[in-house]
Motif scaffolding. Sequence first.
Motif, PDB file in Angstrom:
ATOM      1  N   UNK A 273       0.801  -1.210   0.000  1.00 59.06           N
ATOM      2  CA  UNK A 273       0.000   0.000   0.000  1.00 59.06           C
ATOM      3  C   UNK A 273       0.842   1.272   0.000  1.00 59.06           C
ATOM      4  N   UNK A 274       2.094   1.169   0.461  1.00 58.76           N
ATOM      5  CA  UNK A 274       2.936   2.365   0.468  1.00 58.76           C
ATOM      6  C   UNK A 274       3.132   2.912  -0.942  1.00 58.76           C
ATOM      7  N   UNK A 275       3.073   2.036  -1.927  1.00 56.66           N
ATOM      8  CA  UNK A 275       3.215   2.489  -3.304  1.00 56.66           C
ATOM      9  C   UNK A 275       2.099   3.408  -3.739  1.00 56.66           C
ATOM     10  N   UNK A 276       0.921   3.272  -3.111  1.00 56.48           N
ATOM     11  CA  UNK A 276      -0.203   4.134  -3.472  1.00 56.48           C
ATOM     12  C   UNK A 276       0.085   5.569  -3.087  1.00 56.48           C
ATOM     13  N   UNK A 277       0.750   5.774  -1.974  1.00 60.80           N
ATOM     14  CA  UNK A 277       1.081   7.125  -1.540  1.00 60.80           C
ATOM     15  C   UNK A 277       2.123   7.751  -2.457  1.00 60.80           C
ATOM     16  N   UNK A 278       3.102   6.970  -2.884  1.00 59.34           N
ATOM     17  CA  UNK A 278       4.144   7.493  -3.767  1.00 59.34           C
ATOM     18  C   UNK A 278       3.603   7.805  -5.154  1.00 59.34           C
ATOM     19  N   UNK A 279       2.654   6.972  -5.615  1.00 61.83           N
ATOM     20  CA  UNK A 279       2.143   7.138  -6.980  1.00 61.83           C
ATOM     21  C   UNK A 279       1.302   8.397  -7.136  1.00 61.83           C
ATOM     22  N   UNK A 280       0.676   8.858  -6.058  1.00 55.59           N
ATOM     23  CA  UNK A 280      -0.149  10.050  -6.142  1.00 55.59           C
ATOM     24  C   UNK A 280      -1.500   9.769  -6.790  1.00 55.59           C
ATOM     25  N   UNK A 281      -2.248  10.854  -7.034  1.00 51.07           N
ATOM     26  CA  UNK A 281      -3.618  10.721  -7.520  1.00 51.07           C
ATOM     27  C   UNK A 281      -3.689  10.315  -8.989  1.00 51.07           C
ATOM     28  N   UNK A 282      -2.608  10.599  -9.736  1.00 49.82           N
ATOM     29  CA  UNK A 282      -2.649  10.326 -11.171  1.00 49.82           C
ATOM     30  C   UNK A 282      -2.931   8.879 -11.506  1.00 49.82           C
ATOM     31  N   UNK A 283      -2.368   7.948 -10.709  1.00 51.28           N
ATOM     32  CA  UNK A 283      -2.596   6.532 -10.955  1.00 51.28           C
ATOM     33  C   UNK A 283      -4.078   6.195 -10.884  1.00 51.28           C
ATOM     34  N   UNK A 284      -4.757   6.727  -9.876  1.00 50.04           N
ATOM     35  CA  UNK A 284      -6.168   6.421  -9.692  1.00 50.04           C
ATOM     36  C   UNK A 284      -7.025   7.101 -10.754  1.00 50.04           C
ATOM     37  N   UNK A 285      -6.651   8.312 -11.159  1.00 48.62           N
ATOM     38  CA  UNK A 285      -7.422   9.005 -12.185  1.00 48.62           C
ATOM     39  C   UNK A 285      -7.337   8.257 -13.508  1.00 48.62           C
ATOM     40  N   UNK A 286      -6.161   7.717 -13.786  1.00 47.29           N
ATOM     41  CA  UNK A 286      -6.019   6.922 -15.016  1.00 47.29           C
ATOM     42  C   UNK A 286      -6.901   5.685 -14.953  1.00 47.29           C
TER      43      UNK A 286
END
Length: 379
Positions: A99-112
């Motif tokens: 889950x730590x990767x979700x914080x590093x990836x930022x919102x852009x990953x989820x928007x995509x």
Amino acid sequence: MVSEGPLSVGGSTFDGMTRHGVRRGGESRRGGGVGTAVRGPGGDGGRGHAEEGTAGPSAPAATSDPEAARRRAERRAERVTAGATELEQRLADLLRTGLAGAERAGYGLWEETAARMVDAQAPGLASRVRELGAIPSSGPGWPVRLLEECALLHLLDRGWLGRGRLPDGLAATVRSRVGLPTSATGPPERDHWLVLAQYDTADARLTTRRVWLYGAESDRTALLLSYGAAGRAPELTLPVGAVLDAEISAYPDAGRQRAALGRRFAPPEPGRIRPAGVTTSQAAVRYGEALRDDPWLDSVPVVLERVVPVPDGDGWQLADADGDTALPLAGATGSQPGLWRLVALAGGAPVTVFGECGHRGFTPLTAWPAGPGPAVPLC
């Protein structure tokens, strides 16, 4: 890919999750069971409470070519299936890498990912994915919240992919939560409907109005949804406390709370109807039972009887005047003027309160004084 397993409802197989309640003086949390200790708004905050996750406006009128409509529905279902399958893979990748990767990836990953769900014609999945993107920046404890919401999203994916094996009511709920348009197919039900509450929520694209009704003869609660473009109020307006002689028709979800307003036999007029209420512990049980039919439900409509608003640390709760249990008010309620109207109305005495009870706490929407008096809107 996530392996396919047996489907059921309520929390054992089907990777189900339970949401619960809180004890008097306790804090809202997820996990555990429902009982005299309880687990908001709802209104769906983002998804809506009691009903939210429903598929927005009603489906368009039936086409004159049923066969063409069937083929379009099949093509859309195929696209949604492809989107759900892709989303399952992305959730599996997230858990595999941590889950730590979700914080590093930022919102852009989820928007995509959300954009991919929009392409798959699954707006309900897209909305939930966008909500995931905001969790890593939501403060302490975000990994727990992210894991919970990922589990619920996984549950919805598996529900869609295995919808053919679900009971009809739950399958209809899954279709609605995914974002497929639905129509009010229930038979018209005439009653004298008390307007319990009305409030709006808005995002960048849409304003949603929720109107809660209570049937004096049927003793049922129904939700009307109406929509307006961003920045514009929906057309449907019903005064809180008024009584409407009208017909409504239910939508085909498991809870059958959402309805469409049909024929009106008279204009709204002031009424003296006041719905019977329950205790805080009974409200918690009601929410737990509703989750068996709709595991993605944020809250349920509840009338609490003889409760007193009292401070609880940094927040507030509604305590049973005749018992030793209470429901915490949802976190956002403490900063709203409605709370102070409720406290002033009660004056330390028991009152009747209608609101939405869910895993974030209780959101008060309307209150009545202990003695005679009109409904007081709190939202």
